[in-house]
Design a protein around this motif. Sequence first.
Motif, PDB file in Angstrom:
ATOM      1  N   TYR A  35       0.836  -1.206   0.000  1.00 30.29           N
ATOM      2  CA  TYR A  35       0.000   0.000   0.000  1.00 30.29           C
ATOM      3  C   TYR A  35       0.873   1.259   0.000  1.00 30.29           C
ATOM      4  O   TYR A  35       0.541   2.251  -0.640  1.00 30.29           O
ATOM      5  CB  TYR A  35      -0.972  -0.021   1.192  1.00 30.29           C
ATOM      6  N   PHE A  80       0.334   3.751  -3.121  1.00 30.47           N
ATOM      7  CA  PHE A  80      -0.259   5.070  -2.876  1.00 30.47           C
ATOM      8  C   PHE A  80       0.769   6.197  -2.803  1.00 30.47           C
ATOM      9  O   PHE A  80       0.442   7.334  -2.502  1.00 30.47           O
ATOM     10  CB  PHE A  80      -1.106   5.049  -1.592  1.00 30.47           C
ATOM     11  N   SER A 112     -17.661  -4.886   4.064  1.00 33.75           N
ATOM     12  CA  SER A 112     -16.256  -4.530   3.872  1.00 33.75           C
ATOM     13  C   SER A 112     -16.013  -3.885   2.500  1.00 33.75           C
ATOM     14  O   SER A 112     -15.344  -2.859   2.388  1.00 33.75           O
ATOM     15  CB  SER A 112     -15.405  -5.780   4.059  1.00 33.75           C
ATOM     16  N   THR A 113     -16.557  -4.518   1.457  1.00 33.13           N
ATOM     17  CA  THR A 113     -16.398  -3.983   0.096  1.00 33.13           C
ATOM     18  C   THR A 113     -17.757  -3.947  -0.572  1.00 33.13           C
ATOM     19  O   THR A 113     -18.520  -4.908  -0.473  1.00 33.13           O
ATOM     20  CB  THR A 113     -15.479  -4.887  -0.740  1.00 33.13           C
ATOM     21  N   LYS A 122     -11.152   4.628  -5.022  1.00 31.01           N
ATOM     22  CA  LYS A 122     -11.900   4.020  -3.916  1.00 31.01           C
ATOM     23  C   LYS A 122     -12.367   5.102  -2.969  1.00 31.01           C
ATOM     24  O   LYS A 122     -11.651   6.082  -2.759  1.00 31.01           O
ATOM     25  CB  LYS A 122     -10.970   3.123  -3.080  1.00 31.01           C
ATOM     26  N   HIS A 136     -13.667   5.396   1.041  1.00 24.75           N
ATOM     27  CA  HIS A 136     -13.738   4.618   2.272  1.00 24.75           C
ATOM     28  C   HIS A 136     -14.614   5.337   3.293  1.00 24.75           C
ATOM     29  O   HIS A 136     -14.510   6.560   3.442  1.00 24.75           O
ATOM     30  CB  HIS A 136     -12.352   4.454   2.897  1.00 24.75           C
ATOM     31  N   PHE A 175      -3.466   0.719   5.498  1.00 22.31           N
ATOM     32  CA  PHE A 175      -2.241  -0.089   5.460  1.00 22.31           C
ATOM     33  C   PHE A 175      -2.442  -1.579   5.711  1.00 22.31           C
ATOM     34  O   PHE A 175      -1.476  -2.311   5.877  1.00 22.31           O
ATOM     35  CB  PHE A 175      -1.219   0.469   6.459  1.00 22.31           C
ATOM     36  N   THR A 176      -3.710  -2.028   5.811  1.00 22.46           N
ATOM     37  CA  THR A 176      -3.907  -3.488   5.941  1.00 22.46           C
ATOM     38  C   THR A 176      -4.748  -3.995   4.779  1.00 22.46           C
ATOM     39  O   THR A 176      -5.400  -3.221   4.084  1.00 22.46           O
ATOM     40  CB  THR A 176      -4.621  -3.869   7.271  1.00 22.46           C
ATOM     41  N   ASP A 177      -4.716  -5.306   4.579  1.00 17.04           N
ATOM     42  CA  ASP A 177      -5.429  -5.909   3.446  1.00 17.04           C
ATOM     43  C   ASP A 177      -6.940  -5.823   3.637  1.00 17.04           C
ATOM     44  O   ASP A 177      -7.676  -5.530   2.701  1.00 17.04           O
ATOM     45  CB  ASP A 177      -5.040  -7.391   3.296  1.00 17.04           C
ATOM     46  N   GLY A 221      -8.684  -3.943   5.901  1.00 12.87           N
ATOM     47  CA  GLY A 221      -9.232  -2.664   6.329  1.00 12.87           C
ATOM     48  C   GLY A 221     -10.101  -2.819   7.559  1.00 12.87           C
ATOM     49  O   GLY A 221     -10.116  -3.885   8.195  1.00 12.87           O
ATOM     50  N   GLY A 258     -13.270  -0.520   7.784  1.00 15.40           N
ATOM     51  CA  GLY A 258     -14.604   0.019   7.492  1.00 15.40           C
ATOM     52  C   GLY A 258     -15.121  -0.517   6.174  1.00 15.40           C
ATOM     53  O   GLY A 258     -14.886  -1.678   5.829  1.00 15.40           O
ATOM     54  N   GLU A 262     -15.160  -0.087   2.006  1.00 13.34           N
ATOM     55  CA  GLU A 262     -14.590   0.538   0.817  1.00 13.34           C
ATOM     56  C   GLU A 262     -15.635   0.455  -0.295  1.00 13.34           C
ATOM     57  O   GLU A 262     -16.272  -0.581  -0.478  1.00 13.34           O
ATOM     58  CB  GLU A 262     -13.269  -0.121   0.389  1.00 13.34           C
TER      59      GLU A 262
HETATM   60  N1  ARG Z   1      -5.626  -1.063   2.421  1.00 13.37           N
HETATM   61  C1  ARG Z   1      -6.277  -1.293   1.185  1.00 13.37           C
HETATM   62  C2  ARG Z   1      -6.672   0.030   0.514  1.00 13.37           C
HETATM   63  O1  ARG Z   1      -6.611   1.047   1.141  1.00 13.37           O
HETATM   64  C3  ARG Z   1      -7.459  -2.213   1.349  1.00 13.37           C
HETATM   65  C4  ARG Z   1      -8.560  -1.663   2.182  1.00 13.37           C
HETATM   66  C5  ARG Z   1      -9.647  -2.661   2.388  1.00 13.37           C
HETATM   67  N2  ARG Z   1     -10.736  -2.088   3.102  1.00 13.37           N
HETATM   68  C6  ARG Z   1     -11.960  -2.634   3.207  1.00 13.37           C
HETATM   69  N3  ARG Z   1     -12.857  -1.973   3.896  1.00 13.37           N
HETATM   70  N4  ARG Z   1     -12.208  -3.792   2.662  1.00 13.37           N
HETATM   71  O2  ARG Z   1      -7.027   0.064  -0.632  1.00 13.37           O
END
Ligand code: ARG
Length: 292
Positions: A17, A21, A225-226, A262, A264, A279-281, A283, A285, A287
């Motif tokens: 990430y 980014f 999540s998504t 995206k 969020h 910063f995690t796979d 997340g 919240g 997206e």
């Molecule tokens: N860290 C990644 C991003 O910012 C993945 C975020 C995933 N978040 C979620 N709510 N599923 O793109």
Amino acid sequence: MQKEIDKAAVLIEALPYIQKFRNEIVVIKFGGSAMEDKELIKKTMRDIVFMECVGMKPVVVHGGGKAISARLKELDIPTNFINGLRYTCEKTIEVVDDVLHNVVNADLINAVKDAGGTGKSLSGKKFLKAEKVTTKCLETGKELDLGFVGNIIDVDTEGIKQALNKDILPVIPPLAIDNEGNTYNINADIAACQIAKALKARKLVFLSDVPGILRDQNDEESVISTITVDEVDDLIKRNIISGGMAPKIKSAEEALLAGTNKVHIIDGRIKHSLMLEIFTDRGIGTEIVKKR
Ligand code: ARG
């Protein structure tokens, strides 16, 4: 020993990430009750300074609703809401202007400084152009005046980019000026969206008082999540997404259509929700994406 090794795993998870980014603009709308709490303000701004330090270009757009309401109360200026929008008279806009710049924005800039970053107040009055808005009476359909409430019709992207290129973190209060020089109050969600669109931001993040979009309104654990734009529309039709979410959702869709990758929606009340989302796979919240 394993504990120490696990710490490295956290950093390694962040690596893709950080790479993806780098040099990308991320607009962050900071609002809700996280802004009422000095400690949360400090932590949130420190996370944003961290993002900036690892190469992203964050731009903060902030609200200030509660601080404004408190000041208006102190001054005995009555607050009227029409269709959920604050009627903003001449006295009110003066208070909004003062509180947003001198209290809320100043606190955020100080928090950036305390975290070792360089923040700068880029007043919306200098960088954003407004046009007056009205609302329609729900019963008669007649236009109702809202005073100094506006929409953004232009963003001085060059000015904002200049700050970003100097590694300065722009912190923008949602006010704007019309052609006659009048100051207007802008909904901060909408301001963040317009700024993200104009800057062609990679991401738009709403820090608010909900964990994300919920599958079941009464269950805070049911965060989706998504989700894609089409799926969001379906949830709105089926009344699963509540009214309070509407400006965020509309803004999210608009930004995605304009090229933001995206959007969020995360819970600003949770410490480091921003770090966990970015910063995690998985997340923390929701997206919102155009397509899966
Ligand atoms: N860290 C990644 C991003 O910012 C993945 C975020 C995933 N978040 C979620 N709510 N599923 O793109």
